[in-house]
Design a protein around this motif. Structure first.
Motif, PDB file in Angstrom:
ATOM      1  N   LYS A 297       0.845  -1.202   0.000  1.00 43.61           N
ATOM      2  CA  LYS A 297       0.000   0.000   0.000  1.00 43.61           C
ATOM      3  C   LYS A 297       0.879   1.251   0.000  1.00 43.61           C
ATOM      4  O   LYS A 297       0.649   2.199  -0.777  1.00 43.61           O
ATOM      5  CB  LYS A 297      -0.915  -0.001   1.226  1.00 43.61           C
ATOM      6  CG  LYS A 297      -1.750   1.269   1.341  1.00 43.61           C
ATOM      7  CD  LYS A 297      -2.526   1.322   2.640  1.00 43.61           C
ATOM      8  CE  LYS A 297      -3.284   2.643   2.752  1.00 43.61           C
ATOM      9  NZ  LYS A 297      -4.047   2.741   4.019  1.00 43.61           N
ATOM     10  N   VAL A 298       1.887   1.251   0.871  1.00 37.35           N
ATOM     11  CA  VAL A 298       2.806   2.393   0.956  1.00 37.35           C
ATOM     12  C   VAL A 298       3.561   2.565  -0.362  1.00 37.35           C
ATOM     13  O   VAL A 298       3.696   3.684  -0.885  1.00 37.35           O
ATOM     14  CB  VAL A 298       3.798   2.201   2.127  1.00 37.35           C
ATOM     15  CG1 VAL A 298       4.853   3.303   2.109  1.00 37.35           C
ATOM     16  CG2 VAL A 298       3.059   2.189   3.456  1.00 37.35           C
ATOM     17  N   LEU A 299       4.043   1.453  -0.919  1.00 35.30           N
ATOM     18  CA  LEU A 299       4.803   1.514  -2.170  1.00 35.30           C
ATOM     19  C   LEU A 299       3.937   2.024  -3.321  1.00 35.30           C
ATOM     20  O   LEU A 299       4.407   2.785  -4.180  1.00 35.30           O
ATOM     21  CB  LEU A 299       5.364   0.130  -2.508  1.00 35.30           C
ATOM     22  CG  LEU A 299       6.423  -0.428  -1.538  1.00 35.30           C
ATOM     23  CD1 LEU A 299       6.809  -1.847  -1.928  1.00 35.30           C
ATOM     24  CD2 LEU A 299       7.654   0.473  -1.518  1.00 35.30           C
TER      25      LEU A 299
ATOM     26  N   ILE B  64       5.940   1.392  -6.925  1.00 29.30           N
ATOM     27  CA  ILE B  64       5.506   0.307  -7.802  1.00 29.30           C
ATOM     28  C   ILE B  64       4.205   0.731  -8.473  1.00 29.30           C
ATOM     29  O   ILE B  64       3.515   1.642  -8.001  1.00 29.30           O
ATOM     30  CB  ILE B  64       5.291  -1.023  -7.038  1.00 29.30           C
ATOM     31  CG1 ILE B  64       4.251  -0.841  -5.930  1.00 29.30           C
ATOM     32  CG2 ILE B  64       6.590  -1.563  -6.490  1.00 29.30           C
ATOM     33  CD1 ILE B  64       3.868  -2.132  -5.235  1.00 29.30           C
ATOM     34  N   SER B  65       3.875   0.069  -9.562  1.00 25.56           N
ATOM     35  CA  SER B  65       2.658   0.422 -10.301  1.00 25.56           C
ATOM     36  C   SER B  65       1.606  -0.671 -10.167  1.00 25.56           C
ATOM     37  O   SER B  65       1.901  -1.799  -9.763  1.00 25.56           O
ATOM     38  CB  SER B  65       2.987   0.627 -11.780  1.00 25.56           C
ATOM     39  OG  SER B  65       3.406  -0.604 -12.354  1.00 25.56           O
TER      40      SER B  65
ATOM     41  N   SER C  22      -0.316  -6.483 -11.053  1.00 25.03           N
ATOM     42  CA  SER C  22      -1.168  -7.322 -11.896  1.00 25.03           C
ATOM     43  C   SER C  22      -0.361  -8.406 -12.605  1.00 25.03           C
ATOM     44  O   SER C  22      -0.752  -9.575 -12.631  1.00 25.03           O
ATOM     45  CB  SER C  22      -1.897  -6.446 -12.915  1.00 25.03           C
ATOM     46  OG  SER C  22      -2.669  -7.242 -13.781  1.00 25.03           O
ATOM     47  N   LYS C  23       0.783  -8.012 -13.167  1.00 24.81           N
ATOM     48  CA  LYS C  23       1.593  -8.966 -13.934  1.00 24.81           C
ATOM     49  C   LYS C  23       2.392  -9.905 -13.025  1.00 24.81           C
ATOM     50  O   LYS C  23       2.499 -11.096 -13.290  1.00 24.81           O
ATOM     51  CB  LYS C  23       2.547  -8.202 -14.856  1.00 24.81           C
ATOM     52  CG  LYS C  23       1.831  -7.450 -15.968  1.00 24.81           C
ATOM     53  CD  LYS C  23       2.816  -6.630 -16.799  1.00 24.81           C
ATOM     54  CE  LYS C  23       2.093  -5.847 -17.893  1.00 24.81           C
ATOM     55  NZ  LYS C  23       3.036  -4.999 -18.676  1.00 24.81           N
ATOM     56  N   GLU C  24       2.954  -9.346 -11.961  1.00 21.41           N
ATOM     57  CA  GLU C  24       3.838 -10.128 -11.098  1.00 21.41           C
ATOM     58  C   GLU C  24       3.078 -11.116 -10.220  1.00 21.41           C
ATOM     59  O   GLU C  24       3.517 -12.246 -10.001  1.00 21.41           O
ATOM     60  CB  GLU C  24       4.657  -9.181 -10.218  1.00 21.41           C
ATOM     61  CG  GLU C  24       5.703  -9.870  -9.355  1.00 21.41           C
ATOM     62  CD  GLU C  24       6.859 -10.447 -10.166  1.00 21.41           C
ATOM     63  OE1 GLU C  24       7.578 -11.301  -9.631  1.00 21.41           O
ATOM     64  OE2 GLU C  24       7.030 -10.046 -11.345  1.00 21.41           O
ATOM     65  N   TYR C  25       1.903 -10.670  -9.719  1.00 24.81           N
ATOM     66  CA  TYR C  25       1.180 -11.503  -8.752  1.00 24.81           C
ATOM     67  C   TYR C  25      -0.204 -11.926  -9.236  1.00 24.81           C
ATOM     68  O   TYR C  25      -0.964 -12.523  -8.479  1.00 24.81           O
ATOM     69  CB  TYR C  25       1.052 -10.754  -7.419  1.00 24.81           C
ATOM     70  CG  TYR C  25       2.386 -10.364  -6.829  1.00 24.81           C
ATOM     71  CD1 TYR C  25       3.240 -11.326  -6.298  1.00 24.81           C
ATOM     72  CD2 TYR C  25       2.799  -9.036  -6.826  1.00 24.81           C
ATOM     73  CE1 TYR C  25       4.474 -10.971  -5.767  1.00 24.81           C
ATOM     74  CE2 TYR C  25       4.027  -8.667  -6.293  1.00 24.81           C
ATOM     75  CZ  TYR C  25       4.860  -9.640  -5.770  1.00 24.81           C
ATOM     76  OH  TYR C  25       6.077  -9.289  -5.253  1.00 24.81           O
TER      77      TYR C  25
END
Length: 313
Positions: A283-285, A291-292, A297-300
């Motif tokens: 959330k902080v990132l 991060i975007s 979406s792509k990574e996880y």
């Protein structure tokens, strides 16, 4: 469990897996997967086989309806116990115990143990101490007896007869105490005993010793009941807000679980750790632009709803 379903015992024989109260489980999909992939026989038990979420499981399993034991069968069990313990028991006394148990074998054995304590002979007169077990005592009756009356025996008995988990009953008492007890000191005493009961409930889980249940039950029934000294208020009993809040937050909890499962595979940790530590971190990132949304979406493999949850949690 999945590992056990694929392996045999040390001597090469199949294992028998038993999953209790499957209708109360939340991860039904995992159970279905287990049934489909198992190499060992599985027995599932359920309180309500007609539950909608068990539809697929019903199609995969053979259903066996287990009925309550008859008084005649319970008498046979009690006779065998008496024989093993060298206790003489009159037939009519054992019938009385069996009928009183209303199909509950464990209750019948407990009653036999109570009556036979320090005895080697049981007669019909000895069964006078037994009281009828109302297996369907309602929570409102329990609350009325504990909160409105001041009778130790009635409070303990009706709590024993209640067909509800003690932690759920604790929620009901906790919710309704302030509505009924008007005196602050009475309320403080009642919550003291209720908190002590909660400690014993916790010890049941942590130590896996169910003997603590008798203490928890007595504290939240007799303890709370005897706490009142002043006047009481006659109010309509309220449904616990805790359960209402659970139903309201179900969607959020489901999203948390989904995020936890997806991220746990990639980050090699538990879903619990993901929920408690990684969701606040991401959330902080996200908010700081480190991060975007596309990255998540792509990574996880997170959906827009799941990413929104992380962003807004």
């Amino acid at each position: 469990v999945l590992a056990s379903s694929q392996t045999t015992s040390i001597d090469g024989k199949k294992r028998l897996l038993i999953i209790d109260n499957v209708d109360l489980m939340s991860n039904i999909r995992d159970v279905i997967k287990l049934i489909k992939e198992t190499k060992n026989p599985i027995i599932l038990t359920a309180n309500d086989i007609r539950d909608r979420k068990l539809r697929e499981i019903r199609n995969l399993c053979e259903s066996i309806n287990v009925r309550r034991p008859t008084p005649q069968l319970i008498v046979k069990i009690l006779k065998r116990i008496c024989s093993l313990e060298a206790i003489y028991a009159e037939e009519v006394a054992l019938k009385k115990i069996a009928e009183n148990a209303k199909g509950d074998v464990r209750a019948a054995i407990n009653d036999l143990e109570t009556i036979a304590k320090n005895r080697k002979r049981i007669t019909m007169e000895d069964t006078i101490i037994l009281e009828y077990r109302d297996r369907k005592a309602e929570i409102y009756q329990v609350l009325g007896t504990i909160l409105m009356k001041k009778n130790i025996k009635q409070a303990i008995t009706i709590m024993w007869n209640l067909d509800m988990e003690l932690d759920s009953c604790e929620m009901w008492i906790d919710e309704n105490l302030p509505y009924v007890y008007s005196d602050k000191e009475d309320l403080a005493r009642a919550y003291y005993y209720l908190s002590r009961a909660d400690i014993f409930l916790g010890r049941i889980t942590s130590r896996q010793y169910w003997g603590f249940m008798r203490y928890a039950s007595s504290l939240m029934s007799a303890g709370v009941s005897l706490s009142k000294r002043g006047k009481i208020k006659y109010k309509t009993f309220q449904f616990p807000k805790y359960f209402l809040n659970l139903s309201k937050t179900k969607k959020a909890r489901d999203i948390k679980k989904r995020i936890g499962k997806k991220m746990a595979k990639k980050l090699h940790t538990s879903s619990k750790t993901i929920i408690s530590q990684y969701i606040p971190l991401f959330k902080v990132l996200l908010n700081q632009g480190k991060i975007s949304r596309d990255f998540l979406s792509k990574e996880y493999d997170l959906t827009p709803d799941e990413i929104d949850f992380i962003e807004e949690s």
